[in-house]
Scaffold this motif. Structure first.
Motif, PDB file in Angstrom:
ATOM      1  N   ASP A   1      61.657 -24.353 -93.641  1.00 28.84           N
ATOM      2  CA  ASP A   1      60.810 -23.588 -92.731  1.00 28.84           C
ATOM      3  C   ASP A   1      60.138 -24.427 -91.656  1.00 28.84           C
ATOM      4  O   ASP A   1      59.724 -23.894 -90.633  1.00 28.84           O
ATOM      5  N   CYS A   2      60.022 -25.719 -91.878  1.00 26.66           N
ATOM      6  CA  CYS A   2      59.309 -26.579 -90.941  1.00 26.66           C
ATOM      7  C   CYS A   2      59.718 -28.023 -91.206  1.00 26.66           C
ATOM      8  O   CYS A   2      59.904 -28.406 -92.367  1.00 26.66           O
ATOM      9  N   VAL A   3      59.869 -28.808 -90.137  1.00 25.70           N
ATOM     10  CA  VAL A   3      60.215 -30.220 -90.272  1.00 25.70           C
ATOM     11  C   VAL A   3      59.190 -31.055 -89.515  1.00 25.70           C
ATOM     12  O   VAL A   3      58.919 -30.793 -88.344  1.00 25.70           O
ATOM     13  N   ILE A   4      58.648 -32.031 -90.205  1.00 20.59           N
ATOM     14  CA  ILE A   4      57.744 -32.990 -89.576  1.00 20.59           C
ATOM     15  C   ILE A   4      58.434 -34.345 -89.655  1.00 20.59           C
ATOM     16  O   ILE A   4      58.647 -34.875 -90.745  1.00 20.59           O
ATOM     17  N   PHE A   5      58.813 -34.845 -88.499  1.00 18.59           N
ATOM     18  CA  PHE A   5      59.654 -36.042 -88.404  1.00 18.59           C
ATOM     19  C   PHE A   5      58.984 -37.028 -87.463  1.00 18.59           C
ATOM     20  O   PHE A   5      59.058 -36.880 -86.249  1.00 18.59           O
ATOM     21  N   PHE A   6      58.287 -37.997 -88.030  1.00 21.46           N
ATOM     22  CA  PHE A   6      57.637 -39.006 -87.196  1.00 21.46           C
ATOM     23  C   PHE A   6      58.676 -40.048 -86.807  1.00 21.46           C
ATOM     24  O   PHE A   6      59.000 -40.944 -87.582  1.00 21.46           O
ATOM     25  N   LYS A   7      59.194 -39.892 -85.606  1.00 17.79           N
ATOM     26  CA  LYS A   7      60.214 -40.787 -85.072  1.00 17.79           C
ATOM     27  C   LYS A   7      59.573 -42.015 -84.447  1.00 17.79           C
ATOM     28  O   LYS A   7      58.479 -41.941 -83.915  1.00 17.79           O
ATOM     29  N   ASP A   8      60.301 -43.102 -84.504  1.00 14.56           N
ATOM     30  CA  ASP A   8      59.885 -44.318 -83.811  1.00 14.56           C
ATOM     31  C   ASP A   8      60.714 -44.396 -82.531  1.00 14.56           C
ATOM     32  O   ASP A   8      61.878 -44.791 -82.577  1.00 14.56           O
ATOM     33  N   PRO A   9      60.146 -44.006 -81.385  1.00 17.30           N
ATOM     34  CA  PRO A   9      60.936 -43.960 -80.153  1.00 17.30           C
ATOM     35  C   PRO A   9      61.224 -45.335 -79.551  1.00 17.30           C
ATOM     36  O   PRO A   9      62.015 -45.445 -78.620  1.00 17.30           O
ATOM     37  N   LEU A  10      60.617 -46.384 -80.097  1.00 18.86           N
ATOM     38  CA  LEU A  10      60.773 -47.724 -79.517  1.00 18.86           C
ATOM     39  C   LEU A  10      61.724 -48.628 -80.305  1.00 18.86           C
ATOM     40  O   LEU A  10      61.933 -49.777 -79.918  1.00 18.86           O
ATOM     41  N   THR A  11      62.276 -48.110 -81.393  1.00 22.05           N
ATOM     42  CA  THR A  11      63.188 -48.910 -82.210  1.00 22.05           C
ATOM     43  C   THR A  11      64.516 -48.174 -82.347  1.00 22.05           C
ATOM     44  O   THR A  11      64.539 -46.994 -82.715  1.00 22.05           O
ATOM     45  N   ALA A  12      65.619 -48.872 -82.066  1.00 21.30           N
ATOM     46  CA  ALA A  12      66.953 -48.275 -82.222  1.00 21.30           C
ATOM     47  C   ALA A  12      67.194 -47.995 -83.706  1.00 21.30           C
ATOM     48  O   ALA A  12      66.841 -48.799 -84.570  1.00 21.30           O
ATOM     49  N   GLN A  13      67.796 -46.858 -83.985  1.00 19.97           N
ATOM     50  CA  GLN A  13      68.086 -46.471 -85.363  1.00 19.97           C
ATOM     51  C   GLN A  13      69.604 -46.451 -85.566  1.00 19.97           C
ATOM     52  O   GLN A  13      70.325 -45.830 -84.775  1.00 19.97           O
ATOM     53  N   PRO A  14      70.094 -47.084 -86.616  1.00 25.58           N
ATOM     54  CA  PRO A  14      71.541 -47.118 -86.827  1.00 25.58           C
ATOM     55  C   PRO A  14      72.144 -45.746 -87.116  1.00 25.58           C
ATOM     56  O   PRO A  14      73.331 -45.528 -86.897  1.00 25.58           O
ATOM     57  N   HIS A  15      71.342 -44.815 -87.580  1.00 26.44           N
ATOM     58  CA  HIS A  15      71.834 -43.470 -87.883  1.00 26.44           C
ATOM     59  C   HIS A  15      71.370 -42.454 -86.826  1.00 26.44           C
ATOM     60  O   HIS A  15      71.147 -41.287 -87.125  1.00 26.44           O
ATOM     61  N   GLU A  16      71.266 -42.899 -85.589  1.00 25.74           N
ATOM     62  CA  GLU A  16      70.814 -42.032 -84.485  1.00 25.74           C
ATOM     63  C   GLU A  16      71.617 -40.731 -84.379  1.00 25.74           C
ATOM     64  O   GLU A  16      71.029 -39.674 -84.128  1.00 25.74           O
ATOM     65  N   PRO A  17      72.945 -40.742 -84.574  1.00 20.27           N
ATOM     66  CA  PRO A  17      73.678 -39.460 -84.510  1.00 20.27           C
ATOM     67  C   PRO A  17      73.179 -38.447 -85.553  1.00 20.27           C
ATOM     68  O   PRO A  17      73.128 -37.247 -85.270  1.00 20.27           O
ATOM     69  N   ASP A  18      72.797 -38.912 -86.738  1.00 19.13           N
ATOM     70  CA  ASP A  18      72.275 -38.004 -87.758  1.00 19.13           C
ATOM     71  C   ASP A  18      70.932 -37.412 -87.324  1.00 19.13           C
ATOM     72  O   ASP A  18      70.650 -36.239 -87.559  1.00 19.13           O
ATOM     73  N   ILE A  19      70.109 -38.242 -86.702  1.00 21.00           N
ATOM     74  CA  ILE A  19      68.801 -37.792 -86.211  1.00 21.00           C
ATOM     75  C   ILE A  19      68.986 -36.734 -85.131  1.00 21.00           C
ATOM     76  O   ILE A  19      68.340 -35.685 -85.153  1.00 21.00           O
ATOM     77  N   THR A  20      69.892 -37.003 -84.208  1.00 17.86           N
ATOM     78  CA  THR A  20      70.179 -36.049 -83.131  1.00 17.86           C
ATOM     79  C   THR A  20      70.692 -34.734 -83.709  1.00 17.86           C
ATOM     80  O   THR A  20      70.298 -33.650 -83.262  1.00 17.86           O
ATOM     81  N   ALA A  21      71.556 -34.813 -84.700  1.00 14.24           N
ATOM     82  CA  ALA A  21      72.092 -33.603 -85.323  1.00 14.24           C
ATOM     83  C   ALA A  21      70.995 -32.800 -86.010  1.00 14.24           C
ATOM     84  O   ALA A  21      70.970 -31.557 -85.919  1.00 14.24           O
ATOM     85  N   LEU A  22      70.077 -33.472 -86.687  1.00 15.68           N
ATOM     86  CA  LEU A  22      68.975 -32.789 -87.356  1.00 15.68           C
ATOM     87  C   LEU A  22      68.098 -32.056 -86.346  1.00 15.68           C
ATOM     88  O   LEU A  22      67.747 -30.882 -86.538  1.00 15.68           O
ATOM     89  N   ILE A  23      67.777 -32.716 -85.267  1.00 15.88           N
ATOM     90  CA  ILE A  23      66.955 -32.100 -84.228  1.00 15.88           C
ATOM     91  C   ILE A  23      67.693 -30.901 -83.612  1.00 15.88           C
ATOM     92  O   ILE A  23      67.100 -29.850 -83.377  1.00 15.88           O
ATOM     93  N   ARG A  24      68.986 -31.052 -83.397  1.00 18.21           N
ATOM     94  CA  ARG A  24      69.794 -29.948 -82.851  1.00 18.21           C
ATOM     95  C   ARG A  24      69.784 -28.748 -83.800  1.00 18.21           C
ATOM     96  O   ARG A  24      69.627 -27.604 -83.379  1.00 18.21           O
ATOM     97  N   LEU A  25      69.915 -29.002 -85.103  1.00 18.27           N
ATOM     98  CA  LEU A  25      69.890 -27.912 -86.072  1.00 18.27           C
ATOM     99  C   LEU A  25      68.550 -27.174 -86.053  1.00 18.27           C
ATOM    100  O   LEU A  25      68.507 -25.955 -86.177  1.00 18.27           O
ATOM    101  N   CYS A  26      67.462 -27.909 -85.910  1.00 18.61           N
ATOM    102  CA  CYS A  26      66.148 -27.249 -85.801  1.00 18.61           C
ATOM    103  C   CYS A  26      66.122 -26.313 -84.603  1.00 18.61           C
ATOM    104  O   CYS A  26      65.609 -25.190 -84.691  1.00 18.61           O
ATOM    105  N   ASP A  27      66.704 -26.745 -83.489  1.00 13.14           N
ATOM    106  CA  ASP A  27      66.760 -25.891 -82.298  1.00 13.14           C
ATOM    107  C   ASP A  27      67.684 -24.688 -82.522  1.00 13.14           C
ATOM    108  O   ASP A  27      67.337 -23.562 -82.179  1.00 13.14           O
ATOM    109  N   VAL A  28      68.843 -24.912 -83.108  1.00 10.01           N
ATOM    110  CA  VAL A  28      69.810 -23.827 -83.334  1.00 10.01           C
ATOM    111  C   VAL A  28      69.223 -22.745 -84.236  1.00 10.01           C
ATOM    112  O   VAL A  28      69.378 -21.556 -83.980  1.00 10.01           O
TER     113      VAL A  28
END
Length: 140
Positions: A73-100
């Protein structure tokens, strides 16, 4: 309500402090998280958290699957925008699913506070209606 917590390494302390501040509000809900974040929350509070794998090991994807199945029902995701993440595609997919699936998503403490204050006021009752419609459609 089912609420997921995810925090990148440099944001885990912020997440723990945030959950401590809202522990009373969160105590009446089902809580989920990625591995280490959930462990840290449970060590600092009396809350029970259902832990998935850590983010890089698939935890983001596990929570994404719950979103796709209308179980979050709700996602709280404290992202670190200043550090590259090796699993960035997974993060992008999660955010996209929240929008969808129209799942409220906070990626910083300011937005997370607004979401939890709304939860406290009862502003998320529409999620129960959405869940009910999904269950009705599946049983048809």
């Amino acid at each position: 309500m089912n609420i997921a917590f995810i925090a990148h390494d440099k944001k885990k302390d912020d997440m723990v402090q945030f959950v401590i501040a809202y522990e009373q509000v969160l105590s009446g809900h089902q809580l989920y998280s990625t591995g280490t974040t959930g462990k840290r929350i449970m060590e600092a509070t009396a809350l029970k958290v259902h832990r998935c794998q850590s983010g890089p090991l698939g935890g983001d994807q596990q929570i994404g699957a719950m979103i796709a199945e209308n179980q979050m029902d709700c996602v709280i995701f404290f992202k670190d925008p200043l550090t590259a993440q090796p699993h960035e595609p997974d993060i992008t997919a999660l955010i996209r699913l929240c929008d969808v699936y129209c799942i409220p998503l906070a990626t910083n403490i300011a937005t997370a506070e607004i979401l939890l204050r709304g939860l406290q006021r009862g502003d998320f009752q529409w999620r129960e209606i959405v869940k009910g419609k999904t269950k009705d459609a599946e049983s048809s």
